[in-house]
Design a protein around this motif. Structure first.
Motif, mmCIF file in Angstrom:
data_model
loop_
_atom_site.group_PDB
_atom_site.id
_atom_site.type_symbol
_atom_site.label_atom_id
_atom_site.label_comp_id
_atom_site.label_asym_id
_atom_site.label_seq_id
_atom_site.Cartn_x
_atom_site.Cartn_y
_atom_site.Cartn_z
ATOM 1 N N GLY A 1 23.288 -1.807 -14.187
ATOM 2 C CA GLY A 1 22.330 -1.128 -13.197
ATOM 3 C C GLY A 1 22.535 -0.224 -12.237
ATOM 4 O O GLY A 1 21.439 0.401 -12.127
ATOM 5 N N LEU A 2 23.907 -0.170 -12.230
ATOM 6 C CA LEU A 2 23.983 0.542 -11.291
ATOM 7 C C LEU A 2 24.016 1.726 -11.771
ATOM 8 O O LEU A 2 23.962 3.168 -10.899
ATOM 9 C CB LEU A 2 25.663 0.426 -11.133
ATOM 10 N N ILE A 3 24.626 2.070 -13.374
ATOM 11 C CA ILE A 3 24.189 3.768 -14.048
ATOM 12 C C ILE A 3 23.120 3.860 -14.439
ATOM 13 O O ILE A 3 22.750 5.303 -13.951
ATOM 14 C CB ILE A 3 25.414 3.525 -15.223
ATOM 15 N N MET A 4 22.285 3.018 -14.830
ATOM 16 C CA MET A 4 20.637 3.332 -14.821
ATOM 17 C C MET A 4 20.238 3.333 -14.249
ATOM 18 O O MET A 4 18.934 4.432 -14.038
ATOM 19 C CB MET A 4 20.148 2.463 -16.477
ATOM 20 N N GLY A 5 19.820 2.717 -12.919
ATOM 21 C CA GLY A 5 18.948 2.429 -11.248
ATOM 22 C C GLY A 5 17.930 1.838 -12.185
ATOM 23 O O GLY A 5 17.810 1.002 -13.282
ATOM 24 N N GLU A 6 17.157 1.949 -11.108
ATOM 25 C CA GLU A 6 15.889 1.088 -11.544
ATOM 26 C C GLU A 6 14.873 2.152 -12.386
ATOM 27 O O GLU A 6 14.527 3.361 -12.842
ATOM 28 C CB GLU A 6 15.112 1.705 -9.635
ATOM 29 N N PRO A 7 14.189 1.459 -13.308
ATOM 30 C CA PRO A 7 13.986 1.491 -14.754
ATOM 31 C C PRO A 7 12.150 2.708 -14.252
ATOM 32 O O PRO A 7 11.922 2.389 -13.320
ATOM 33 C CB PRO A 7 13.160 0.270 -15.459
ATOM 34 N N ALA A 8 12.227 3.741 -14.936
ATOM 35 C CA ALA A 8 11.306 4.660 -13.880
ATOM 36 C C ALA A 8 9.676 4.256 -14.962
ATOM 37 O O ALA A 8 9.540 4.546 -13.946
ATOM 38 C CB ALA A 8 11.494 5.765 -15.625
ATOM 39 N N ARG A 9 10.064 3.138 -15.781
ATOM 40 C CA ARG A 9 8.658 2.505 -15.979
ATOM 41 C C ARG A 9 8.603 1.756 -15.132
ATOM 42 O O ARG A 9 7.630 0.915 -15.528
ATOM 43 C CB ARG A 9 8.610 2.000 -17.552
ATOM 44 N N ARG A 10 8.787 1.127 -14.299
ATOM 45 C CA ARG A 10 8.434 -0.338 -13.212
ATOM 46 C C ARG A 10 7.458 -0.411 -12.388
ATOM 47 O O ARG A 10 7.499 1.279 -11.643
ATOM 48 C CB ARG A 10 9.783 -0.339 -12.247
ATOM 49 N N GLN A 11 7.186 -1.238 -12.375
ATOM 50 C CA GLN A 11 5.698 -0.611 -11.122
ATOM 51 C C GLN A 11 6.221 -2.161 -9.870
ATOM 52 O O GLN A 11 5.915 -2.405 -10.329
ATOM 53 C CB GLN A 11 3.858 -1.102 -12.407
ATOM 54 N N ALA A 12 5.683 -1.012 -9.324
ATOM 55 C CA ALA A 12 5.830 -1.603 -7.843
ATOM 56 C C ALA A 12 5.162 -3.080 -7.455
ATOM 57 O O ALA A 12 3.618 -2.713 -7.965
ATOM 58 C CB ALA A 12 5.956 -1.140 -6.905
ATOM 59 N N PRO A 13 4.887 -3.746 -7.176
ATOM 60 C CA PRO A 13 4.569 -5.347 -6.927
ATOM 61 C C PRO A 13 3.930 -4.907 -5.457
ATOM 62 O O PRO A 13 4.247 -3.921 -4.870
ATOM 63 C CB PRO A 13 5.336 -6.613 -6.412
ATOM 64 N N LYS A 14 2.580 -5.042 -5.890
ATOM 65 C CA LYS A 14 1.253 -5.400 -4.653
ATOM 66 C C LYS A 14 2.332 -6.068 -3.094
ATOM 67 O O LYS A 14 2.772 -7.911 -3.447
ATOM 68 C CB LYS A 14 0.331 -5.923 -4.404
ATOM 69 N N PRO A 15 1.913 -6.040 -1.927
ATOM 70 C CA PRO A 15 2.334 -5.988 -0.752
ATOM 71 C C PRO A 15 2.093 -7.305 -0.222
ATOM 72 O O PRO A 15 0.437 -7.884 -0.959
ATOM 73 C CB PRO A 15 2.105 -5.389 0.029
ATOM 74 N N LEU A 16 2.519 -8.651 -0.680
ATOM 75 C CA LEU A 16 2.102 -10.080 0.041
ATOM 76 C C LEU A 16 2.041 -9.930 1.111
ATOM 77 O O LEU A 16 2.411 -9.866 2.183
ATOM 78 C CB LEU A 16 3.492 -11.221 -0.585
ATOM 79 N N LYS A 17 0.853 -10.487 1.177
ATOM 80 C CA LYS A 17 0.002 -10.285 2.536
ATOM 81 C C LYS A 17 -0.425 -11.994 2.509
ATOM 82 O O LYS A 17 -1.490 -12.086 2.919
ATOM 83 C CB LYS A 17 -0.524 -9.170 3.329
ATOM 84 N N GLY A 18 0.594 -13.454 3.349
ATOM 85 C CA GLY A 18 -0.248 -14.208 3.700
ATOM 86 C C GLY A 18 0.196 -15.348 2.682
ATOM 87 O O GLY A 18 0.323 -14.868 1.361
ATOM 88 N N PRO A 19 -0.580 -16.525 2.664
ATOM 89 C CA PRO A 19 -0.203 -17.438 0.971
ATOM 90 C C PRO A 19 -1.623 -17.736 0.233
ATOM 91 O O PRO A 19 -0.936 -17.330 -0.868
ATOM 92 C CB PRO A 19 -0.189 -18.829 1.967
ATOM 93 N N VAL A 20 -2.721 -16.880 0.838
ATOM 94 C CA VAL A 20 -3.370 -16.448 -0.206
ATOM 95 C C VAL A 20 -3.427 -15.161 -1.222
ATOM 96 O O VAL A 20 -2.797 -15.482 -2.329
ATOM 97 C CB VAL A 20 -4.820 -15.952 0.436
ATOM 98 N N ALA A 21 -2.235 -14.376 -0.742
ATOM 99 C CA ALA A 21 -1.594 -13.287 -1.544
ATOM 100 C C ALA A 21 -0.792 -13.620 -2.200
ATOM 101 O O ALA A 21 -0.870 -12.867 -3.614
ATOM 102 C CB ALA A 21 -1.751 -12.208 -0.682
#
Length: 449
Positions: A205-225
């Motif tokens: 993980g230190l050498i390769m870093g965050e995967p370029a194909r990673r899609q960020a999760p949507k921000p969680l706003k409250g219990p429904v989200a």
């Protein structure tokens, strides 16, 4: 069609089939696999040996097999890893931060298990073993997601093969190291030494870093989200064309193979093979045949593509069950055992690459951790359940020859279903973004309002 890659520099001097294995992402999959395999070894044969040497009753030792249940139910908490961004540490990236956190969790759990004395408090050892199971399963969730997102679609086959190489190396090396160190410095030191196998994933993980194909999760706003985020991976999968048929294939394709694999030692005992013969053929020859199969599977996937590779591997795994029916009919024959074991492991190596690559390709990059955890757990659960509930009675009722013929027939529905999925185009329609999008095509999801 398969994507062609133009290699430059020293890679051009290598055989064509070897070149993909030297790329950065497949090499990273190898080291991730090493870290993935060793926690399993710590609560499998290694812990069994330690407990036996401590004078613990056999019934108690075998009960520790329940610690593996975490690997079957890891999909229950996988959505948390997809959805939650870690505070502070999360700044290095969603996948890398979880990779580092779970690596530390695994190391701590294994060290804790190692410092306990089974003679003094076997109940506390049981709790520690369960903790290692949960830590190892969680580590697997993150490693699988990181591997899939790190690999390009064309690399999924080779990357799956390298991951399997790594898993075998990690499990075998950690198990061997534990025995050697325990003999000289005690079990506590052995477990502490083995805990450092988690660092292979940490430094990857230190050498390769965050995967370029990673899609960020949507921000969680409250219990429904949060609730929506938890069920979204499953909802997305079942919205796809033919999703239930795809899941049916995942559930049934390994029934015959799992039924057969979990009964081999019973057959060897019934035929009168010695421990030395089992070690030579089942462990020794089988190991090398598997490694060859994994390599061939990676080359096959790269050259023939996913659909043909998976179909061929399913047929080969079905035929391998027939080989054990032949061994049961022949009786105690070293040549027949070598042939059956060698072909079975060769076929399993090819199948492991092709099928794992297909399961990886089914994932949506936004929910990689959850969807692969679910699919990989579903792939063997039916076969394990049937083995545990009916295999012994079937063998006693019909004998080994007819039992292995039955496992051959049990593998046929998976072959036919996948062939039909190819003919109708369902395989192509069911593929997720992990099997189609490269790092240039990935789009970040819109923030949740």
């Amino acid at each position: 069609m398969t994507e062609t890659v133009e290699y430059t520099g020293w890679r051009r001097s290598l055989p064509e089939g070897v070149r993909p294995y030297t790329e950065a992402a497949p090499l990273a999959a190898l080291f991730l696999g090493i870290s993935s395999g060793f926690p399993f070894a710590m609560i499998a044969a290694t812990l069994s040996t330690r407990l036996a040497q401590s004078g613990i009753e056999k019934s108690t030792v075998t009960a520790f097999a329940l610690t593996f249940l975490a690997y079957n139910f890891k999909w229950l908490w996988a959505p948390l890893i997809d959805a939650i961004k870690l505070p502070i540490l999360g700044r290095v990236g969603q996948r890398v931060s979880w990779l580092w956190l779970t690596a530390a969790f695994v190391m701590a759990a294994i060290i804790y298990l190692g410092v306990l004395d089974p003679k003094a408090d076997i109940a506390q050892v049981a709790v520690a073993a369960i903790l290692v199971g949960v830590a190892g399963a969680t580590f697997d969730i993150v490693i699988d997601a990181y591997r899939i997102e790190l690999l390009e679609p064309r690399q999924l086959g080779v990357g799956s093969g390298m991951s399997q190489y790594g898993w075998r190396i990690g499990a075998a090396a950690a198990g061997g190291l534990a025995l050697v160190v325990a003999e000289r410095a005690g079990w506590s030191t052995a477990y502490i030494a083995c805990s450092f196998f988690a660092l292979f994933a940490f430094f990857t993980g230190l050498i390769m870093g965050e995967p370029a194909r990673r899609q960020a999760p949507k921000p969680l706003k409250g219990p429904v989200a949060a609730a929506i985020a938890y069920v979204s991976p499953l909802a997305e999968f079942f919205k796809r064309s033919g999703a239930f048929l795809v899941l049916l294939f995942v559930l049934v394709h390994k029934i015959g193979d799992t039924l057969a694999n979990l009964t081999f030692r019973l057959l060897f005992e019934d035929l009168g093979f010695s421990n030395d013969e089992i070690a030579l053929y089942d462990v020794g020859l089988g190991f090398w045949a598997l490694l060859i199969g994994v390599f061939v599977g990676g080359v096959m996937y790269a050259r023939l593509g996913m659909k043909k590779s998976v179909l061929i591997s399913l047929i080969l795994m079905m035929i391998s069950n027939f080989g054990f029916a032949g061994l049961a009919a022949v009786g105690h024959s070293n040549a027949a055992m070598a042939a059956a074991i060698g072909f079975e492991n060769f076929a399993s190596g090819i199948g492991g690459v092709a099928v794992v690559a297909y399961l990886s390709a089914l994932c949506n990059l936004q929910f990689t951790a959850t969807q692969f955890a679910l699919l990989s757990a579903a792939a063997s659960i039916v076969g394990r359940f049937l083995t545990g509930t009916t295999a012994g009675a079937l063998i006693e009722g019909m004998g080994f020859v007819n039992f292995y013929l039955l496992t051959t027939v049990a593998a046929l529905p998976g072959v036919i279903l996948f062939w039909w999925m190819i003919r109708t185009g369902l395989v192509d329609r069911s593929i997720g973004t992990a099997g189609t999008e490269t790092d240039e095509t990935v789009q970040e999801p819109e923030a949740q309002s």
